[in-house]
Design an enzyme around this catalytic site. Sequence first.
Site, PDB file in Angstrom:
ATOM      1  N   ARG A 193    -147.166 -93.743  80.304  1.00  0.00           N
ATOM      2  CA  ARG A 193    -147.285 -92.456  80.300  1.00  0.00           C
ATOM      3  C   ARG A 193    -145.911 -91.456  79.684  1.00  0.00           C
ATOM      4  NH1 ARG A 193    -151.355 -90.901  83.707  1.00  0.00           N
ATOM      5  NH2 ARG A 193    -150.408 -88.860  83.932  1.00  0.00           N
ATOM      6  N   TRP A 196    -141.259 -86.672  83.577  1.00  0.00           N
ATOM      7  CA  TRP A 196    -141.330 -86.539  82.224  1.00  0.00           C
ATOM      8  C   TRP A 196    -141.087 -84.929  82.335  1.00  0.00           C
ATOM      9  CZ3 TRP A 196    -144.100 -83.113  78.674  1.00  0.00           C
ATOM     10  CH2 TRP A 196    -143.991 -83.440  77.506  1.00  0.00           C
ATOM     11  N   ASN A 200    -147.141 -84.173  89.372  1.00  0.00           N
ATOM     12  CA  ASN A 200    -147.420 -84.297  87.952  1.00  0.00           C
ATOM     13  C   ASN A 200    -147.838 -82.909  87.613  1.00  0.00           C
ATOM     14  OD1 ASN A 200    -148.434 -84.943  85.385  1.00  0.00           O
ATOM     15  ND2 ASN A 200    -150.047 -86.287  86.168  1.00  0.00           N
ATOM     16  N   GLY A 201    -147.599 -82.072  86.510  1.00  0.00           N
ATOM     17  CA  GLY A 201    -148.066 -80.872  86.133  1.00  0.00           C
ATOM     18  C   GLY A 201    -147.205 -80.113  86.534  1.00  0.00           C
ATOM     19  N   LYS A 222    -149.040 -92.530  63.287  1.00  0.00           N
ATOM     20  CA  LYS A 222    -148.468 -93.812  63.834  1.00  0.00           C
ATOM     21  C   LYS A 222    -146.953 -94.026  63.422  1.00  0.00           C
ATOM     22  CE  LYS A 222    -150.980 -94.312  66.150  1.00  0.00           C
ATOM     23  NZ  LYS A 222    -151.977 -93.725  66.752  1.00  0.00           N
ATOM     24  N   HIS A 239    -151.774 -79.706  44.542  1.00  0.00           N
ATOM     25  CA  HIS A 239    -151.869 -78.240  45.096  1.00  0.00           C
ATOM     26  C   HIS A 239    -150.599 -77.865  45.786  1.00  0.00           C
ATOM     27  CE1 HIS A 239    -155.766 -77.504  43.399  1.00  0.00           C
ATOM     28  NE2 HIS A 239    -156.167 -78.426  44.186  1.00  0.00           N
TER      29      HIS A 239
HETATM   30  C1  F6R Z   1    -151.495 -90.685  69.183  1.00  0.00           C
HETATM   31  C2  F6R Z   1    -152.081 -90.500  70.281  1.00  0.00           C
HETATM   32  C3  F6R Z   1    -152.145 -89.048  70.782  1.00  0.00           C
HETATM   33  C4  F6R Z   1    -153.609 -89.035  71.394  1.00  0.00           C
HETATM   34  C5  F6R Z   1    -153.853 -87.490  72.139  1.00  0.00           C
HETATM   35  C6  F6R Z   1    -155.036 -87.419  72.603  1.00  0.00           C
HETATM   36  O1  F6R Z   1    -151.297 -92.079  68.838  1.00  0.00           O
HETATM   37  O2  F6R Z   1    -152.061 -91.452  71.181  1.00  0.00           O
HETATM   38  O3  F6R Z   1    -152.326 -88.365  69.709  1.00  0.00           O
HETATM   39  O4  F6R Z   1    -154.587 -89.631  70.604  1.00  0.00           O
HETATM   40  O5  F6R Z   1    -152.892 -87.167  72.728  1.00  0.00           O
HETATM   41  O6  F6R Z   1    -155.258 -88.210  73.809  1.00  0.00           O
HETATM   42  P1  F6R Z   1    -156.783 -88.698  74.269  1.00  0.00           P
HETATM   43  O7  F6R Z   1    -157.700 -89.453  73.278  1.00  0.00           O
HETATM   44  O8  F6R Z   1    -156.459 -89.348  75.667  1.00  0.00           O
HETATM   45  O9  F6R Z   1    -157.416 -87.256  74.365  1.00  0.00           O
END
Ligand code: F6R
Length: 592
Positions: free
Chosen positions: A27, A74, A100-101, A469, A488
Amino acid sequence: MCGIIGYAGKNPAVLVLLEGLERLEYRGYDSAGVALIENGRIFVEKKVGKIRELIRSLWGKPLKATVGIGHTRWATHGEPCEINAHPHTDSTGEIAVVHNGIIENYRELKEKLQAQGIQFTSQTDTEVIAHLISLYYQGDLLEAVIKVVPELKGSYAFCVITSREPYRIVGVRYGNPLVVGIGDGENFVASDIPALLPFTRHIIPLSDGEIVDLRIDSVDIYDAEGNRIVKEAINVPWDIISAERGGFKHFMLKEIFEQPRTVGDTVKGYVSRDYLLPFNLRDFRRILILACGTSYHAGLVGSYWMNKYLQIPVEVMYASEFRYADVPVNERDLVIAISQSGETADTRYSAISAKEKGATVLSLVNVMGSALDRESDYTLYTHAGPEIGVAATKTFTSQLAVLYSLAVSHLPDRDRFMEKLSSVPHMMEEVLGEAEQIKKVALKYANRKNMLYLGRYLSYPVALEGALKLKEISYIHAEGYPAGEMKHGPIALIDENMPVLVVAPRDRVYEKVLSNIEEVLTRRGLVISVGFRDDETLTKVSKDKIGVPEVDEDLTPFLTVIPLQLFAYYIADHLGLDVDQPRNLAKTVTVE
Ligand code: F6R
């Protein structure tokens, strides 16, 4: 984002917590800690850095506690340091909280508490929760939590223990995920399901506003007012092996290689129409697809298919933009909300607001029981199994499989289309068979600082996804752009130092893309292409070319995205970066 784990049972809690924390690592986090009820007192240990630092500092300590909570932090409020790491305790040290939050009104609460003489030790918003619970505590932890919850504004989940009631954990979900795991003579609570897979697959996902009173041999769930709620556990079909690395160096690599199987699994359910929806997509005035990040890119691909086959307007928006954009939505609209986790705050709240305006909400999620799953009118699952690497890979291609199945679902010759889709996993295997060659190409560009990714029509979202990626895991600046738009603006960037990765299968825009490649070559740009294996023309104009099997133009994204995933992976690994947990990123983004 932060991860929470809690255990009440008969075994040493520290072992369960550490294993759970390791499974929450993906996470994203900067520090970790545990709180245990050890010989009638709260024992807290926390460390900045990886879980192994925490394990090292706990090593050799004779910890016998069977109840405890753990956390990966985090940082949002307060820099990453030991003092700001969780768990946080009240002034007596008898209450410990992991959270968390974000508590949005924490300043106001902190000032109020400070005015009463309470001293704070950290800069976090979490610490107010510990002090508030302490203030309201009169011998019953659950009662104290029920009194505290109405004072907290924001989106959060937290768990609390007290040495005065050493047999219980109280947990709250309010906007951020929290799931309960039911064991045999032991119970668990965690931010997400993979953390609990080594222990149980019987899961109760909490809904917003719910509170769990978790003990060694009982689990009781209450609403915010303290009324008991009866909730059934679901049996998650994921097994522990699917959440392990299985011999691969990283989860991301394993998940890239899993795609033929995961797409195959997803397609099976849709071929057999297991999912049947009680409406026809063409009955809607328009379809609005809402998602973030990689899920948004899948939505973009889906919009091309849906526009083509459904012949009704299909739009795609970033969920984070939709919420504040005054987009007119009504009961004649179908909103398709796409989210791997089903917990992304922007996607959830957009879907909720569209639903309030009368739209029908159909969600595509990978995590059964997630918030979006529960909040939508209908859900389709992507069946990709747990995705642990922070960078989404296998869930992208499973999302594509569902979107394609939906786009062709009403066609009289649907079976023919589904048959074509069923042949995709086999071709994906062939692309993966070229991994070594893709690695060779990738490593030539590992030291570049910038890259441009171009694609047109269905390859445009693929280019966006490839660039995302690369940025995410290798920290190389990469920009995805529609190939036709290059002239452009971005063309100004092209010189002999700019690698340009062009996704160019032989489709309806192929000739146009070849012209775009010429424009790059004229300016001495370095062309790396991904196109059909037997395409000699493309080979000739490219400095490096990665070939994929020839396939119907509709299905090209399933194949062309794989080299881009691997390209980013091999570069990041070569640079010695933390592929599965890239800096600053979180797998589940529960803040807006
Ligand atoms: C890119 C990635 C993020 C998720 C985004 C949405 O590799 O993992 O950009 O795609 O945070 O996450 P979900 O799909 O869980 O809503």
